[in-house]
Design an enzyme around this catalytic site. Sequence first.
Site, mmCIF file in Angstrom:
data_model
loop_
_atom_site.group_PDB
_atom_site.id
_atom_site.type_symbol
_atom_site.label_atom_id
_atom_site.label_comp_id
_atom_site.label_asym_id
_atom_site.label_seq_id
_atom_site.Cartn_x
_atom_site.Cartn_y
_atom_site.Cartn_z
ATOM 1 N N GLY A 1 12.844 -7.373 -68.972
ATOM 2 C CA GLY A 1 13.347 -6.651 -67.893
ATOM 3 C C GLY A 1 14.180 -5.628 -68.292
ATOM 4 C CG HIS A 2 13.654 -2.377 -70.168
ATOM 5 N ND1 HIS A 2 13.004 -1.398 -70.667
ATOM 6 C CD2 HIS A 2 13.957 -3.230 -71.015
ATOM 7 C CE1 HIS A 2 12.722 -1.850 -72.221
ATOM 8 N NE2 HIS A 2 13.406 -3.171 -72.217
ATOM 9 C CD GLN B 1 10.505 -9.202 -75.438
ATOM 10 O OE1 GLN B 1 9.684 -8.429 -75.810
ATOM 11 N NE2 GLN B 1 10.130 -9.487 -73.932
ATOM 12 C CE LYS C 1 15.245 -3.412 -75.511
ATOM 13 N NZ LYS C 1 16.142 -4.700 -75.312
#
Length: 428
Positions: A40-41, A224, A16
């Site tokens: 975490g992105h 998520q 994402k």
Amino acid sequence: MSNLVILGAQWGDEGKGKIVDLLSEDADVVVRYQGGHNAGHTVKVGDVQTILHLIPSGILHPGKMCIIGQGVVVDPKALLDEIAYLEEKGIQVAGQLLVSERANLIMPYHRAIDKSNESHRGEKKIGTTGRGIGPCYADKMSRIGIRLCDLLETELFAERLADNLQNFNYILSKLYNLPELKFNDIFNEYQEYGRQLQQYVADTSLYLADALAAGKNVLYEGAQGTMLDVDNGTYPYVTSSSCCVGGSLTGSGVGIRGVDNALGIMKAYTTRVGEGPFPTELLESTGEFLRKEGNEYGATTGRPRRCGWFDAVVGRYAVRTNSLTGVCITKLDVLDKLPVIKICTGYRVGDELLHEFPASLTKLRKVEPVYEEMPGWQCSTVGTQSEADLPAAARTYLARLEELLQCPITIVSTGPKRDQTYIKTKMI
């Protein structure tokens, strides 16, 4: 004006961050609406990789306003550390970030309870990150949470903290045999956090209402994924917040007119981190191949992800529960070397054939995936810029996914970098 929700349509970790970063170019405001720093992105611009946990990926675009909404639970130290991390990279945060005054705070007792609960579950552990996310959401629903606006009122904060410590110190000492937490230590620590964060705190719901009224484009960024949603996911092996489209509204403080489209992000295969059902999990060499080729390790925890074939049952469920208007397929390139690729089209439980995702844990523990095999393309798709440039077998694979999902694939990602993507249909 076009407003878009971007959310995970599997068990999270679908990529994402990259897609939010890419589409932020056409947004005026980017909103993170749920979760905490358990997410975490990872975004790669050129050869520079940035990992974000709380701040929306839009922060990498100068001039974009980024908002942490009221549906997010905020660990103030983690947020300040992330701000410092970005500033060290030369990324401006001041003037581009607002945090909802209604956001609940993660407190030291939340972390202590989270870690203790998980360790005492033994084999029945859920697989949390131990960062206090669940206990903070529990306090929010129990109406004893402490919000950012409470922190900024010294007397009120002291009152709320003292009341909560009385309760949690009893639990920590009597149930877990842990030392009690000290009021003065927490009070002084959090007052300093409040002083540093005050410049970012705002009524973000009002800010968004004004932005929408002015015709600005708003992008809502979820953390998520659908199958980790507390209501729609594989309960109880879920996160503690609403990851789906509904959470984008309550977590941002906007109404239904604030959203026009919903884009679900799905990998070309499936992964999940932590415990819980995973029907297409591969526990042999193919699963290890996907993990290695896809670098499937958690951005927040570093934990190896469980890997499996694409699950169209999960995909259709995500399309339905989120009213998705488009799907983005990421990591198509990870499949490049495989001679045969499988898609799960249903589940078999004894003599019963299921085409919809069941709520029953008993059934999920017994399901056997029903697979459809397709030929692989066995050549590189990395950086492909258009559908026409893909190998014929890759185009056939995507067309079959689109047919099974009953939703158009609007974006395809063929690598970790911003420019290794092609957009079939603009959604913002």
